[in-house]
Design a protein around this motif. Sequence first.
Motif, PDB file in Angstrom:
ATOM      1  N   LEU A   4       0.827  -1.197   0.000  1.00 37.86           N
ATOM      2  CA  LEU A   4       0.000   0.000   0.000  1.00 37.86           C
ATOM      3  C   LEU A   4       0.863   1.248   0.000  1.00 37.86           C
ATOM      4  O   LEU A   4       0.645   2.181  -0.781  1.00 37.86           O
ATOM      5  CB  LEU A   4      -0.939  -0.005   1.213  1.00 37.86           C
ATOM      6  N   ALA A   5       1.864   1.279   0.860  1.00 38.91           N
ATOM      7  CA  ALA A   5       2.753   2.441   0.932  1.00 38.91           C
ATOM      8  C   ALA A   5       3.495   2.643  -0.391  1.00 38.91           C
ATOM      9  O   ALA A   5       3.656   3.783  -0.844  1.00 38.91           O
ATOM     10  CB  ALA A   5       3.743   2.271   2.080  1.00 38.91           C
ATOM     11  N   THR A   6       3.913   1.561  -1.013  1.00 32.23           N
ATOM     12  CA  THR A   6       4.617   1.657  -2.294  1.00 32.23           C
ATOM     13  C   THR A   6       3.704   2.258  -3.363  1.00 32.23           C
ATOM     14  O   THR A   6       4.109   3.163  -4.102  1.00 32.23           O
ATOM     15  CB  THR A   6       5.126   0.273  -2.740  1.00 32.23           C
ATOM     16  N   LEU A   7       2.482   1.776  -3.433  1.00 31.94           N
ATOM     17  CA  LEU A   7       1.527   2.318  -4.408  1.00 31.94           C
ATOM     18  C   LEU A   7       1.295   3.810  -4.171  1.00 31.94           C
ATOM     19  O   LEU A   7       1.282   4.601  -5.121  1.00 31.94           O
ATOM     20  CB  LEU A   7       0.194   1.577  -4.304  1.00 31.94           C
ATOM     21  N   LEU A   8       1.109   4.180  -2.923  1.00 35.26           N
ATOM     22  CA  LEU A   8       0.854   5.584  -2.605  1.00 35.26           C
ATOM     23  C   LEU A   8       2.063   6.456  -2.944  1.00 35.26           C
ATOM     24  O   LEU A   8       1.922   7.524  -3.549  1.00 35.26           O
ATOM     25  CB  LEU A   8       0.482   5.730  -1.123  1.00 35.26           C
ATOM     26  N   ALA A   9       3.239   6.002  -2.566  1.00 30.20           N
ATOM     27  CA  ALA A   9       4.455   6.781  -2.824  1.00 30.20           C
ATOM     28  C   ALA A   9       4.698   6.921  -4.320  1.00 30.20           C
ATOM     29  O   ALA A   9       5.035   8.011  -4.802  1.00 30.20           O
ATOM     30  CB  ALA A   9       5.656   6.144  -2.128  1.00 30.20           C
ATOM     31  N   GLU A  10       4.535   5.839  -5.053  1.00 33.53           N
ATOM     32  CA  GLU A  10       4.748   5.892  -6.501  1.00 33.53           C
ATOM     33  C   GLU A  10       3.721   6.783  -7.189  1.00 33.53           C
ATOM     34  O   GLU A  10       3.978   7.303  -8.269  1.00 33.53           O
ATOM     35  CB  GLU A  10       4.734   4.489  -7.103  1.00 33.53           C
ATOM     36  N   GLY A  49       2.853   9.591  -5.987  1.00 38.12           N
ATOM     37  CA  GLY A  49       3.110  10.956  -5.533  1.00 38.12           C
ATOM     38  C   GLY A  49       2.426  11.323  -4.235  1.00 38.12           C
ATOM     39  O   GLY A  49       2.302  12.501  -3.904  1.00 38.12           O
ATOM     40  N   ARG A  50       2.007  10.334  -3.495  1.00 42.09           N
ATOM     41  CA  ARG A  50       1.275  10.579  -2.238  1.00 42.09           C
ATOM     42  C   ARG A  50       2.117  10.113  -1.046  1.00 42.09           C
ATOM     43  O   ARG A  50       1.708   9.275  -0.268  1.00 42.09           O
ATOM     44  CB  ARG A  50      -0.073   9.870  -2.304  1.00 42.09           C
ATOM     45  N   ARG A  51       3.301  10.716  -0.917  1.00 39.06           N
ATOM     46  CA  ARG A  51       4.271  10.319   0.107  1.00 39.06           C
ATOM     47  C   ARG A  51       3.698  10.444   1.521  1.00 39.06           C
ATOM     48  O   ARG A  51       3.894   9.563   2.350  1.00 39.06           O
ATOM     49  CB  ARG A  51       5.550  11.142  -0.008  1.00 39.06           C
ATOM     50  N   ASP A  52       2.988  11.524   1.802  1.00 40.51           N
ATOM     51  CA  ASP A  52       2.438  11.698   3.155  1.00 40.51           C
ATOM     52  C   ASP A  52       1.468  10.581   3.511  1.00 40.51           C
ATOM     53  O   ASP A  52       1.475  10.080   4.640  1.00 40.51           O
ATOM     54  CB  ASP A  52       1.761  13.066   3.292  1.00 40.51           C
ATOM     55  N   GLU A  53       0.637  10.185   2.550  1.00 34.45           N
ATOM     56  CA  GLU A  53      -0.287   9.073   2.788  1.00 34.45           C
ATOM     57  C   GLU A  53       0.476   7.761   2.944  1.00 34.45           C
ATOM     58  O   GLU A  53       0.082   6.902   3.738  1.00 34.45           O
ATOM     59  CB  GLU A  53      -1.291   8.958   1.648  1.00 34.45           C
ATOM     60  N   ALA A  54       1.553   7.617   2.189  1.00 31.90           N
ATOM     61  CA  ALA A  54       2.377   6.408   2.281  1.00 31.90           C
ATOM     62  C   ALA A  54       3.002   6.309   3.667  1.00 31.90           C
ATOM     63  O   ALA A  54       3.007   5.236   4.287  1.00 31.90           O
ATOM     64  CB  ALA A  54       3.455   6.418   1.205  1.00 31.90           C
TER      65      ALA A  54
END
Length: 136
Positions: A24-30, A32-37
Amino acid sequence: PKAEEAMRRSVELNPLFVDGWVGLATLLAEGGRRDEAIKAVKEGAAANEQSGLLQYALGVLAEGGGDAATAKQAFLKAEQLDPKNVETQYHLATVALNMNDKPEAIARLEKFIAAAPAGTPNVDVAKSLLAALQKK
């Protein structure tokens, strides 16, 4: 979006599913949603207090976002929980450099190079960086 939904559902069903949190964190970071990741990794770490992988992931995300203090804390905890993950040493070295702690960076690079098995990413970079730091 479907992959994110599936990952969110997987950790809802099983909060102990470490790979689900990391995915989940990888998907969010990729996306562009680093804070959510970072938020997802912290949630996963709270549910899996003995997971070195989640602490490592938090460190990588924080380091990439320029938050050296959070990255250092996470990598130190990852090192404690999963001492076999030699990549943690490399990241602790780069964080030390970002915090202007040259002796710590050198010590971590030496530890990383000594412990890294053949084929470990970043070894050549670490060797070059170490040589440059030792010249000064």
